[in-house]
Every structure is written in structure tokens, then in C-alpha cells.
Write a protein that holds these residues in place. Structure first.
Motif, mmCIF file in Angstrom:
data_model
loop_
_atom_site.group_PDB
_atom_site.id
_atom_site.type_symbol
_atom_site.label_atom_id
_atom_site.label_comp_id
_atom_site.label_asym_id
_atom_site.label_seq_id
_atom_site.Cartn_x
_atom_site.Cartn_y
_atom_site.Cartn_z
ATOM 1 N N ARG A 79 -16.893 6.044 4.475
ATOM 2 C CA ARG A 79 -15.815 7.048 4.406
ATOM 3 C C ARG A 79 -14.682 6.709 5.378
ATOM 4 O O ARG A 79 -13.509 6.710 5.008
ATOM 5 C CB ARG A 79 -16.367 8.449 4.723
ATOM 6 C CG ARG A 79 -15.314 9.546 4.605
ATOM 7 C CD ARG A 79 -15.876 10.904 4.974
ATOM 8 N NE ARG A 79 -16.314 10.971 6.359
ATOM 9 C CZ ARG A 79 -15.475 11.122 7.401
ATOM 10 N NH1 ARG A 79 -14.175 11.205 7.203
ATOM 11 N NH2 ARG A 79 -15.945 11.179 8.628
ATOM 12 N N VAL A 80 -15.028 6.378 6.650
ATOM 13 C CA VAL A 80 -13.956 6.075 7.617
ATOM 14 C C VAL A 80 -13.250 4.773 7.247
ATOM 15 O O VAL A 80 -12.060 4.603 7.525
ATOM 16 C CB VAL A 80 -14.449 6.062 9.088
ATOM 17 C CG1 VAL A 80 -14.947 7.419 9.513
ATOM 18 C CG2 VAL A 80 -15.488 4.996 9.338
ATOM 19 N N ALA A 81 -13.986 3.838 6.590
ATOM 20 C CA ALA A 81 -13.330 2.601 6.121
ATOM 21 C C ALA A 81 -12.254 2.950 5.087
ATOM 22 O O ALA A 81 -11.157 2.388 5.101
ATOM 23 C CB ALA A 81 -14.363 1.660 5.514
ATOM 24 N N LEU A 82 -12.558 3.920 4.211
ATOM 25 C CA LEU A 82 -11.562 4.361 3.218
ATOM 26 C C LEU A 82 -10.368 5.037 3.901
ATOM 27 O O LEU A 82 -9.220 4.847 3.509
ATOM 28 C CB LEU A 82 -12.204 5.331 2.219
ATOM 29 C CG LEU A 82 -13.100 4.695 1.152
ATOM 30 C CD1 LEU A 82 -13.866 5.768 0.375
ATOM 31 C CD2 LEU A 82 -12.282 3.850 0.171
ATOM 32 N N VAL A 83 -10.666 5.823 4.935
ATOM 33 C CA VAL A 83 -9.587 6.516 5.667
ATOM 34 C C VAL A 83 -8.667 5.482 6.325
ATOM 35 O O VAL A 83 -7.435 5.612 6.312
ATOM 36 C CB VAL A 83 -10.173 7.492 6.714
ATOM 37 C CG1 VAL A 83 -9.082 8.054 7.602
ATOM 38 C CG2 VAL A 83 -10.940 8.621 6.017
ATOM 39 N N THR A 84 -9.266 4.427 6.909
ATOM 40 C CA THR A 84 -8.461 3.365 7.543
ATOM 41 C C THR A 84 -7.648 2.615 6.487
ATOM 42 O O THR A 84 -6.461 2.322 6.682
ATOM 43 C CB THR A 84 -9.389 2.395 8.310
ATOM 44 O OG1 THR A 84 -10.046 3.141 9.339
ATOM 45 C CG2 THR A 84 -8.617 1.239 8.918
ATOM 46 N N PHE A 85 -8.282 2.329 5.357
ATOM 47 C CA PHE A 85 -7.573 1.665 4.258
ATOM 48 C C PHE A 85 -6.384 2.519 3.805
ATOM 49 O O PHE A 85 -5.276 2.024 3.582
ATOM 50 C CB PHE A 85 -8.551 1.445 3.096
ATOM 51 C CG PHE A 85 -7.898 0.920 1.845
ATOM 52 C CD1 PHE A 85 -7.563 -0.422 1.724
ATOM 53 C CD2 PHE A 85 -7.608 1.775 0.786
ATOM 54 C CE1 PHE A 85 -6.945 -0.905 0.575
ATOM 55 C CE2 PHE A 85 -6.992 1.294 -0.356
ATOM 56 C CZ PHE A 85 -6.668 -0.049 -0.467
ATOM 57 N N ASN A 86 -6.610 3.820 3.716
ATOM 58 C CA ASN A 86 -5.559 4.760 3.307
ATOM 59 C C ASN A 86 -4.383 4.700 4.279
ATOM 60 O O ASN A 86 -3.216 4.681 3.885
ATOM 61 C CB ASN A 86 -6.148 6.185 3.265
ATOM 62 C CG ASN A 86 -5.217 7.146 2.569
ATOM 63 O OD1 ASN A 86 -4.253 6.744 1.928
ATOM 64 N ND2 ASN A 86 -5.475 8.426 2.695
ATOM 65 N N SER A 87 -4.708 4.657 5.576
ATOM 66 C CA SER A 87 -3.663 4.608 6.598
ATOM 67 C C SER A 87 -2.842 3.326 6.454
ATOM 68 O O SER A 87 -1.605 3.339 6.536
ATOM 69 C CB SER A 87 -4.306 4.672 7.988
ATOM 70 O OG SER A 87 -3.333 4.500 8.976
ATOM 71 N N ALA A 88 -3.527 2.202 6.219
ATOM 72 C CA ALA A 88 -2.816 0.927 6.047
ATOM 73 C C ALA A 88 -1.931 0.972 4.798
ATOM 74 O O ALA A 88 -0.765 0.578 4.829
ATOM 75 C CB ALA A 88 -3.822 -0.218 5.939
ATOM 76 N N ALA A 89 -2.496 1.495 3.713
ATOM 77 C CA ALA A 89 -1.729 1.564 2.458
ATOM 78 C C ALA A 89 -0.494 2.430 2.614
ATOM 79 O O ALA A 89 0.556 2.174 2.021
ATOM 80 C CB ALA A 89 -2.621 2.108 1.341
ATOM 81 N N HIS A 90 -0.615 3.470 3.432
ATOM 82 C CA HIS A 90 0.494 4.414 3.617
ATOM 83 C C HIS A 90 1.553 3.863 4.575
ATOM 84 O O HIS A 90 2.746 3.916 4.298
ATOM 85 C CB HIS A 90 -0.060 5.735 4.162
ATOM 86 C CG HIS A 90 0.999 6.768 4.374
ATOM 87 N ND1 HIS A 90 1.656 7.385 3.327
ATOM 88 C CD2 HIS A 90 1.526 7.289 5.504
ATOM 89 C CE1 HIS A 90 2.540 8.228 3.817
ATOM 90 N NE2 HIS A 90 2.493 8.177 5.131
ATOM 91 N N ASN A 91 1.089 3.324 5.722
ATOM 92 C CA ASN A 91 2.035 2.942 6.779
ATOM 93 C C ASN A 91 2.498 1.488 6.713
ATOM 94 O O ASN A 91 3.617 1.175 7.069
ATOM 95 C CB ASN A 91 1.413 3.183 8.161
ATOM 96 C CG ASN A 91 1.189 4.659 8.412
ATOM 97 O OD1 ASN A 91 2.112 5.446 8.311
ATOM 98 N ND2 ASN A 91 -0.036 5.041 8.712
ATOM 99 N N LYS A 92 1.606 0.588 6.299
ATOM 100 C CA LYS A 92 1.989 -0.826 6.291
ATOM 101 C C LYS A 92 1.259 -1.536 5.150
ATOM 102 O O LYS A 92 0.290 -2.268 5.357
ATOM 103 C CB LYS A 92 1.668 -1.457 7.636
ATOM 104 C CG LYS A 92 2.372 -2.772 7.852
ATOM 105 C CD LYS A 92 2.457 -3.136 9.331
ATOM 106 C CE LYS A 92 3.520 -2.363 10.065
ATOM 107 N NZ LYS A 92 3.373 -2.377 11.484
ATOM 108 N N PRO A 93 1.718 -1.303 3.909
ATOM 109 C CA PRO A 93 1.001 -1.848 2.741
ATOM 110 C C PRO A 93 0.852 -3.358 2.782
ATOM 111 O O PRO A 93 -0.064 -3.904 2.181
ATOM 112 C CB PRO A 93 1.868 -1.420 1.555
ATOM 113 C CG PRO A 93 2.742 -0.336 2.068
ATOM 114 C CD PRO A 93 2.896 -0.525 3.526
ATOM 115 N N SER A 94 1.767 -4.062 3.498
ATOM 116 C CA SER A 94 1.683 -5.528 3.506
ATOM 117 C C SER A 94 0.342 -6.014 4.061
ATOM 118 O O SER A 94 -0.105 -7.111 3.755
ATOM 119 C CB SER A 94 2.825 -6.116 4.332
ATOM 120 O OG SER A 94 2.781 -5.612 5.649
#
Length: 1056
Positions: free
Chosen positions: A850-865
Motif C-alpha cells: 500500500r505505501v509503495a502505491l502511495v509513493t508511486f502516486n506521489s511520484a506520478a503527481h509531482n515528478k512523472p519523469s
């Protein structure tokens, strides 16, 4: 019962009066009676009322006739079936009457009756029998070509009935088709037009055989091409069918498109317009099947976008004689009519081409680079279009292109992507000079609509490419000032001009505007004094930005530009103080005046020694008022942090007691301590630690923030104290929050000596069982890693191998806090190893996944590159987590009750949240149809997941309307199920509230789906709409959401 019958017989008697006023009043009273739910008519009364209403349809007085027609609506639902059939029979007979007025009123009557019938989905026998009765009469009326007006009315009613009740007439569809097809060659164009409408509604509900017959007929006739007039009609008909039933016509496009392409080359402007409109409907409604033909469609549209055979643009002199050109504009604007008359249809061809390009650009995201090569320059060249409506469509198409570029902005700006050569953003960047050159002249146009389009364009352009206009400010500012000063400008135009100016000023360096400040200040100051509050509000935002421009505090030394703000300070201060003092103004203006004055004092306070004390006293008054308190605290915080060291002592003695009387006291203390060393106040530590024991959670969190902020003012004094308290105290959670504040706000050089001691303290707590504490520890670890990423990021990665799932979850969460939407030194290091952290998506522990998904979400939102290149491997795992897992569902006994617990719910929720984020940041990397499959599953999931997928549907409706349209029937069903679910009568209050919230959210999704052009044409959607309108509760929710969304759209149009 008896009294109702008596009352109605009284009214019926008055209806026979020779006085038209008596008849009118009696009919009006009867309508009021019929609208009451409680009314019950006996057989005799029913018969008399029906007979009387039908008689009044032939009344000599038009007003009485109109009222009688309105009575038919409520009457149909109150009388027995055989009476409805009597009404329908009479109306059908009257429709064929020689009297034109009776024909018209009977047609309206039939439409009223059809509108009142229950929806086809209800399986009502009444609706079926009435429709069958009407159909026979209508087909014979349509077939008789002697009287065109009867034909037109019959076609109109047929279209209405097929739209509402088409599903009930399946057995009649072949006879309806054979009656309609000959009308496509009628000598009267109005008959053809209405026939096309009726056929459009027929294809929504007809069976496959009827559909094939229709398409084969059209293909045969188009192949024969007997005469140009009927060919035009057949092309129009094909486009209408595509708009209404795109999913069905797709498989025939291979045969249809070559014919349409051929007809584009025929020298007939009307035919060309219809052909290009047909292309537009194919592009929007059959995205998959039209794909191979898109290049052909683009080249045809580009050719006809410039098709203006009767007018010659004198391009050569355009720039040399800008003033002459403007003069010429005025000359030819008066004579536009000679070009726009019936002889010249070319503008309609150009408009169709612009709209078709808009459709292509909006639906084919993957072709962006190609659009910037071919479509963008062509559209920019047509900004000079002489027909205002066509010009607006050209602008709209270019706006669509910019909006398509915008969601991908963050990855396109990524340096790695830049190295790959031409990206849409770099191509757009190279075209900016050409765009500005084209807009420059349009900004001085007489037309308000054109200028508004220019401002919307510039606003969108700088949103996509901040800073792109730096070289062009001298050309654009006069155009903006022109609209601010122009007496003929509407309020909306001024608001658009100010909003555009604000966005440009925010996204460009201050020195670019210095040469224009003398010209900008007077019109902006005048707008601050404007009587219309929306203009004032927008102008105050611009003024606040102007203050930063005339004296930028963060770049004193940069470029050695020593701009003197003195001549403008008085004007800006005077106009703002006037708004700041006014008590009887709009709340938004009050707040923006406070913010603007805060900026003036922050940037120019040292130049206003005489005015400062009085202004600060006004702030003191605003502090006392709860409504303006928060805005004032923010303004005072800004002033306290000013490098000009503004003296706040005149108000501190009075302000502190006011601040102390509410929660923000501690926050303000923290802000002051951030900039001023408060270690000389020994009692502070005690006061704050006492606040940690407060019963109010808000006071506790404010106290932990204050301790952290004060520590930033003197790290050697306070940081060891905080670390000591964390080790020995039971209030670790709050103290860790203070530590988080210190790590976030202190300077890197100040923190460096403490990194190792803080790191080792945090590691002791990263396996804490309390999740809240673990989250704060993770945030501290992440922010600490930013101080020395080369050393600390590999350490974090090492803990992924820890045997403790708590430690692994803390480490993965820590990575989330190293990601920011701004460029940082850690980015290249993070990009190299974020894949290792995301491998925890396969971790055996649910919480770690779950926290891995939350971190992925943060990356996708703030710095998709960071994650774009990993999507191929991550998406299957992400989609896998959206599935309901039976093995994670368990039953828990709570006293006499059994309660179901789903341990996989939080994980699914996190997965759907990631999907929502990817829509904005990585849309071009998604297979939208696979994505929709999972959205569809989510629509049938738990309450929380449903709420998320409803939001997704609304977002998808605007981002990929054509894909959603293809799946519409599958998406409507779960929405309908949600809206019609009933909560058990003995359920608790929360259950009713949750269901109500679900209904509202589902309805928001429905309203969003209906913004897709042609969505209401889907049989299931139109059926659902009928269901909504016939249910009082759902209709009320639907109306209120539609009102809210339309007012929000108006609002955004006003201020966009």
C-alpha cells in the motif's frame, strides 16, 4: 371524491361559456386540479374531461387552445388507457386537418402526450399501445407528399417518438425505414432535414438488419451520385448516423471514407462543408476505426482551412504598415456582409475545417508532435481570418492543442525527454514568435470576442510554457493595456485581460516588465477602483504582482537592473488602502486587498514610513474580525519574513493578546521565531511543552509546529533540546512533528553537523508499531535524505532488505518525501533507484504494498519523469491491486451481529488513487481501453472505490470523450444501479447518508458524461435520463448538480 367530481363538472360547464375569459379561467383551474396527486376521476368525469379538452383544442381563442394543450400532459397520467387512445386518435385525425391552426395545435398535443408516457424501460403497456397507434398514422401521413406542412409535423413527431420510445417500436422499424428513405429525395429541403433527424433517432434503437439496410442504401446512393443535391443530403445523413450511433457505423468506414474524400474534391462548397462535418463526427465517434484515415482528414482540413476564393490577404505589407493594416481592418469590417452573403459559402467550409481539426487535436493525443509540425503553423496563420465565427473556431482549435499539451507538461519539460529531439514543448517554444506575431494585430481588433480569444490563448500558452513570452512582452503589453482602457470593453473582457496579465507576470522574470511599468500602473490602478467587484478583485491580484515586479526582493543583485520604484509607490498604495479601508465590499475583494497590502509593506515598507503605522492598525482591526483573520495572519507572516526587517512593534503589544486568544497564536509565535532568535525568552520552552498537554488536538499540533519553528531561529540552543526530549519523553509523536519542522525549514549548512545524530534517533523509531509515529519518522528520514542524498539515499535503499515489514514501509514512505514538484539535486539519483523501491509492489506484506502505491502516486503527481519509463512493468501490478480478493475478506462477530471486514480495501483504494493521478500526468502512456476496464470494475466495488471511480469518470469525460463514448453503455449500468439502490428501512443514519453521497457523486459523473457531445444519444443513457426525470428525488439531485456545474463553468469563463 364527490366534491372533486362536483368541482370539475362546474368547471366543465364554465368551459362552454361564450365568454373567452370564463373558458380560459376554467381551463386554467382544471389544469391546477389535474396536477394534484390526490385527484381521482370516475369513468364519467374522465370521459367528459377528455371530450371537453379535445373540443377546446378547436377553440376560436388561441390562449384557450394553448392551455388546453398543456392540460393533456397531466391528463394522460390520470385517465384510463382507452381514454388515452381516444385522445391520440383525435389528435392524429386533427393533424391531417385542412385548418393550419388545428394542425399545429394537434402536433403540439401529440408531442405533449409522447413526452408524458412512461420511459420504454418501465415496460408500460400504455406507452407501447399508444406508440403503435401513432406510428401507423404517422407513416401514412409522411408517405403522402401532397401537403408538406403535414409531412413536416409528422416527421417531427416521429423523430420525437423514436428518441423517447424507439425501443418499443422494434417491430415497426422496417416499415418506418421504408417510409423515411424516399423522403431523403424530397424536393423540399426541410423535409429531408427532418427525415435525417428521424433516421438519427431510429439507428439508436433499431436492430442490426434495419441498420445494415440503411447503410447499404446510403452507400449505393452515394456510389451512384445521381445529382449533387441528393448527394449532399446522403452525406449529411451519414454524418448524423455517425453522431448518433458511432459505435455501429465504425465497421463501414472503410467503404464510406473514400467516397467522402472523393466528394471533397467536387467544386461545391455546401457539399464540402457536409463532407468535413462527416469527418468530424467519424473522428469523435469512431476513434479506433478512423485511425488509419486521420492523416487524410488532416490534409483535407488544412487545405480547406485557408479556402477563401473571394478574398485576397495582402500578406506582404502586414508588418511594415501595422497601423495601415488596422485602418484597413476598420474599412473592411463595415463591408463584411458582401463576403458573408448567400453567394459566398466558403466561410462555412473554413469553419467546418477548423472544427474538424479541433476534434482531431482533442482526440488523438499520441499525434501531438505531428500536430506541432503541420496543424499548429496552419492554425496560427488563420488567426487573421476575416469571419468572426470562423476565427473563434480557429482559436478554439488552437486552445484544444495547447490543452492537450498541458497535462504532459511535467514530463515534456524533463531534460531527458528534451535530449530526445523534438518534443511538443520544444516545437511549441520555437513557434512562439510566430504565435505572438499573429496575436499582436488581433489584440487591437474592434471585436470583443476576438480579443477575449487572444487573452485565453495567451493565458493557456504561459500555463503550458511558463516564461515563453519573455522576449515578446514589449509587443503584448500595449495590446493588453488597449483592452483595459478601451471604453467599449465588456466587464468579462477586462477580467480576461487582467487574468492574462496576472498569469504572464507570475510566470516571467520581473525585469522583463520594468520598461512597461509606467504604462501598466494607471490602467491597473483604475481597475482597482472599478465599481464591479470582480474587476477590482482581479486587479488587486495584478497589483500584488506589480509590487513584486517593481521591487523584487529575491533578486536584488541579478542582472544589475536597478529599477526605481519610487514614482509608482504612492499610486499603488493609495488605490489599495482605499479598498483595504472599505468595510462594505465583497469578501473576496476584502481578502485580496489585505494580501495586496501585505505585499506592498513586505516589498516597499521602508519607503512608506509615514503610512506604515496607520496601515498596521487597519491590519489589527482585520485581525479582530474572524472572517478576515486568517488572511491577515498570512499577510503579517509575509511582512515578518520580509528582508526589509519591517518594524512590527507598533502593533505587537495589541496584536499578541488578540493572537493569543485563538489557535493561530502559536502559529504566529512560530513564524516570528523562524526569523528572530527567541532564546532570550527562557519561559518559552515550558509554555510550549505545557501546550503539548492541552485537551485540544489543534493546540497540540500548533505547539509542535511552534517549537520546530522557534528552533530554526537558534539550532544550537533548541535542536539538542528537542532530540533529548524525543529520547526521554512520552510525547514523541508531537516532538517528532517539531523535528520534522526543523528539518524542513532550517538551512542545510545549519543542519549538517546534526545529521548523523538525528538519523540514528529516527532509525530507532522506524519500527514503531504506531503507524502515525512511523509516518512522521518516514517524513523526517525523507527530508533528511535531501540534505546529503549521495550518502543517505543508498542507506535508505539498504533497509529495503530489512526483515521488519514496519521498517520496509517506513523506508518506502520516506522516499515519497524526497519527491518534490521542483527540480532538486536528488532527482538523477532517485531516478536511478526508484525502481528498486517500487519493487516493494510485490512485497508479501499488504501494508508495504500500500505505501509503495502511495509513493508511486506521489511520484506520478509531482515528478512523472521519475516513473514514466517504469510504467510498462508497474501498470500490470497496479491493475492487479484493483481486484477484489476473496481471501482478504473475513467475518467478525460483534455481539449478536456479523460484520464483514475487507483487509484489501485500503490497497485497492491506493491503486485507484494512482490511476486517477496517471490520467493527469501520463495519459499518453496509458492504453485507455484497458484503463476503462478497471474503472468499470471499480464502479461496482465498495463505497470508497465507487466514489473514486465516479471522479475518474468525470475526468475521463473531458480528457478522452471519444473512448468513454464507445464504452458508455457499459458505464451507465453501474451508475444507474447506484442511483436506484434503496437502503434497508432499519439501517442506521450513516448508511442513509453514505447512500445519499453515493447518489450525488454518481449523478456528478452522469452530468459530466452528458457534457460529451452525443452522449445523450445512447439508448441506455437516454433511458436513464427518463428514469431520473420521473423520480422526484433523483431529478432534484440532478438539477442541483447541473446548476452548480453550469454556474462553475460560467465562473471559469468569467475569470479564465
Amino acid at each position: 371524491m364527490a366534491s372533486a367530481s362536483y368541482h370539475i363538472s362546474n368547471l366543465l360547464e364554465k368551459m362552454t361559456s361564450s365568454d373567452k375569459d370564463f373558458r380560459f379561467m376554467a381551463t386554467n383551474d382544471l389544469m391546477t386540479e389535474l396536477q394534484k396527486d390526490s385527484i381521482k376521476l370516475d369513468d364519467d368525469s374522465e370521459r367528459k374531461v377528455v371530450r371537453m379538452i379535445l373540443k377546446l383544442l378547436e377553440d376560436k381563442n388561441g390562449e384557450v387552445q394553448n392551455l388546453a394543450v398543456k392540460c393533456l400532459g397531466p391528463l394522460v397520467s390520470k385517465v384510463k388507457e382507452y381514454q388515452v387512445e381516444t385522445i391520440v386518435d383525435t389528435l392524429c385525425t386533427n393533424m391531417l386537418s385542412d385548418k393550419e391552426q388545428l394542425r399545429d395545435i394537434s402536433s403540439i398535443g401529440l408531442k405533449t402526450v409522447i413526452g408524458e408516457l412512461p420511459p420504454a424501460s418501465s415496460g408500460s403497456a400504455l406507452a407501447a399501445s399508444v406508440c403503435k397507434k401513432i406510428t401507423g398514422r404517422l407513416t401514412s401521413a409522411i408517405a403522402k407528399q401532397e401537403d408538406v406542412s403535414v409531412q413536416l409535423e409528422a416527421l417531427d413527431i416521429m423523430a420525437d417518438m423514436l428518441c423517447r420510445q424507439g425501443g418499443l417500436l422494434v417491430n415497426f422499424h422496417p416499415s418506418i425505414l421504408s417510409c423515411l428513405l424516399p423522403q431523403l429525395t424530397s424536393p423540399r429541403l426541410a423535409v429531408r432535414k427532418r427525415t435525417i433527424m428521424a433516421l438519427g433517432h431510429l439507428v439508436m434503437s433499431c436492430g442490426n438488419l434495419v441498420f445494415i439496410d440503411l447503410i447499404e442504401h446510403l452507400l449505393t446512393e452515394l456510389g451512384r451520385n445521381d445529382n449533387m443535391s441528393t448527394t449532399r443530403t446522403y452525406i449529411q445523413c451519414t454524418a448524423a448516423i455517425s453522431r448518433q450511433a458511432g459505435h455501429r457505423i465504425g465497421e463501414y468506414l472503410e467503404k464510406i471514407i473514400p467516397l467522402v474524400v472523393k466528394f471533397c474534391n467536387v467544386d461545391d462548397d455546401e457539399l464540402r462543408e457536409y463532407c468535413i462535418q462527416a469527418f468530424e463526427s467519424f473522428v469523435r465517434r469512431c476513434p479506433k476505426e478512423v485511425y488509419p484515415h486521420v492523416p487524410t482528414v488532416i490534409s483535407i482540413c488544412l487545405r480547406y482551412l485557408t479556402y477563401d476564393p473571394n478574398y485576397n490577404f495582402d500578406d506582404e505589407d502586414e508588418d511594415d504598415n501595422a497601423m495601415d493594416a488596422e485602418q484597413n481592418d476598420e474599412d473592411y469590417q463595415g463591408s463584411d456582409d458582401e463576403y458573408s452573403d448567400d453567394d459566398d459559402m466558403s466561410w462555412k467550409v473554413r469553419r467546418a475545417a477548423a472544427k474538424c481539426l479541433d476534434a482531431v487535436v482533442s482526440t488523438r493525443h499520441e499525434m501531438l508532435p505531428e500536430f506541432y509540425r503541420s496543424v499548429s503553423p496552419a492554425l496560427v496563420c488563420r488567426f487573421k481570418e476575416r469571419e468572426e465565427n470562423v476565427k473563434a473556431d480557429v482559436f478554439h482549435a488552437y486552445l484544444s492543442l495547447l490543452k492537450q499539451t498541458r497535462p504532459a507538461q511535467s514530463w515534456l519539460a524533463d531534460p531527458d525527454a528534451m535530449e530526445q529531439g523534438d518534443t511538443p514543448l520544444t516545437m511549441l517554444q520555437s513557434q512562439v514568435p510566430m504565435i505572438v506575431k499573429a496575436l499582436h494585430k488581433q489584440l487591437k481588433e474592434k471585436s470583443v470576442k476576438t480579443r477575449q480569444c487572444c487573452f485565453n490563448m495567451l493565458t493557456e500558452l504561459v500555463n503550458v510554457l511558463p516564461g515563453a513570452l519573455t522576449q515578446h512582452i514589449p509587443v503584448l503589453i500595449p495590446g493588453i493595456i488597449f483592452s483595459l482602457n478601451d471604453k467599449s470593453s465588456s466587464s468579462n473582457l477586462k477580467i480576461d485581460a487582467l487574468a492574462c496579465l496576472h498569469v504572464i507576470m507570475v510566470t516571467h522574470p520581473a525585469h522583463a516588465f520594468h520598461a512597461h511599468v509606467p504604462a501598466l500602473v494607471p490602467p491597473v490602478v483604475a481597475c482597482v477602483g472599478d465599481p464591479f467587484y470582480k474587476i477590482t478583485s482581479e486587479a488587486l491580484l495584478v497589483t500584488q504582482q506589480l509590487v513584486k515586479v517593481i521591487r523584487p526582493l529575491d533578486s536584488q543583485s541579478e542582472s544589475g537592473d536597478s529599477f526605481d520604484p519610487s514614482p509608482y509607490i504612492n499610486d499603488l498604495f493609495t488605490c489599495t488602502i482605499r479598498r483595504l479601508k472599505a468595510a462594505d465590499i465583497d469578501q473576496e475583494v476584502k481578502e485580496r486587498a489585505i494580501s495586496c497590502m501585505g505585499q506592498i509593506i513586505c516589498n516597499l515598507g521602508d519607503r512608506l514610513p509615514a503610512e506604515l503605522p496607520g496601515t498596521l492598525l487597519i491590519f489589527l482591526e482585520r485581525l479582530k474580525n474572524e472572517i478576515t483573520r486568517l488572511t491577515t495572519v498570512k499577510a503579517l507572516t509575509l511582512i515578518a519574513g520580509s528582508p526589509l526587517k519591517i518594524d512590527l512593534r507598533p502593533v505587537l503589544p495589541d496584536a499578541v493578546p488578540i493572537l493569543a486568544s485563538f489557535l493561530l497564536a502559536l502559529l504566529s509565535l512560530g513564524e516570528v521565531g523562524h526569523h528572530v532568535d527567541l532564546s532570550g525568552q527562557p519561559e518559552l520552552k515550558t509554555v510550549i511543552l505545557d501546550a503539548f498537554s492541552s485537551s485540544s488536538e489543534e493546540v497540540k499540533s500548533a505547539a509542535s509546529y511552534a517549537l520546530g519553528s522557534i528552533a530554526v531561529g537558534n539550532l544550537p540552543e533548541y535542536l539538542p533540546f528537542v532530540l533529548q526530549e524525543i529520547s526521554s519523553s512520552k510525547r514523541q509523536y508531537l516532538l517528532l512533528h517539531s523535528l520534522k519542522e526543523i528539518i524542513s525549514s532550517a538551512s542545510v549548512s545549519g543542519l549538517k553537523p546534526y545529521v548523523e545524530s538525528v538519523w540514528s534517533l529516527l532509525l530507532k523509531h522506524c519500527e514503531c508499531q504506531e503507524e502515525g509515529t512511523r509516518n512522521v519518522v518516514a517524513e523526517c528520514l525523507g527530508k533528511l535524505t535531501l540534505i546529503d542524498p549521495e550518502t543517505l539515499l543508498p542507506r535508505l535503499k539498504g533497509y529495503l532488505l530489512s526483515g521488519s515489514s514496519y521498517a520496509r514501509s517506513s523506508v518506502v514512505t520516506a522516499v515519497k518525501f524526497t519527491i518534490s514538484d521542483q527540480p532538486q539535486p536528488i532527482d538523477p539519483l532517485l531516478k536511478n533507484c526508484i525502481g528498486d523501491f517500487l519493487k516493494t509492489l510485490e512485497d508479501p506484506d499488504l501494508n508495504v504494498r500500500r505505501v509503495a502505491l502511495v509513493t508511486f502516486n506521489s511520484a506520478a503527481h509531482n515528478k512523472p519523469s521519475l516513473i514514466r519509463e517504469l510504467l510498462d512493468s508497474v501498470l500490470p501490478q497496479l491493475y492487479n491491486e484493483t481486484k477484489v480478493r476473496k481471501e482478504l475478506i473475513r467475518e467478525v462477530e460483534m455481539g449478536p451481529f456479523k460484520h464483514t471486514v475487507d483487509d484489501g480495501l485500503d490497497l485497492r483504494k491506493a491503486a485507484f488513487e494512482c490511476m486517477y493521478t496517471l490520467l493527469d500526468s501520463c495519459l499518453d502512456r496509458l492504453d485507455i481501453f484497458t484503463f476503462l476496464n478497471h474503472v468499470e470494475d471499480g464502479l461496482k466495488d465498495h463505497y470508497d472505490i465507487k466514489m473514486l471511480t465516479f471522479l475518474m469518470l468525470a475526468r475521463l469525460s473531458s480528457l478522452c470523450p471519444s473512448a468513454v463514448l464507445q464504452r458508455l453503455d457499459r458505464l451507465v449500468e453501474p451508475l444507474r444501479a447506484t442511483c436506484t439502490t434503496k437502503v434497508k428501512a432499519n439501517s442506521v443514519k450513516q448508511e442513509f447518508e453514505k447512500q445519499d453521497e453515493l447518489k450525488r457523486s454518481a449523478m456528478r459523473a452522469v452530468v459530466a458524461l452528458l457534457t460529451i457531445p452525443e452522449a445523450e444519444k445512447s439508448p441506455l443513457m437516454s433511458e436513464f435520463q427518463s428514469q431520473i426525470s420521473s423520480n422526484q428525488e433523483l431529478a432534484a439531485i440532478f438539477d442541483s448538480i447541473q446548476r452548480d456545474s453550469s454556474s462553475a463553468n460560467m465562473e471559469s469563463m468569467d475569470t479564465s
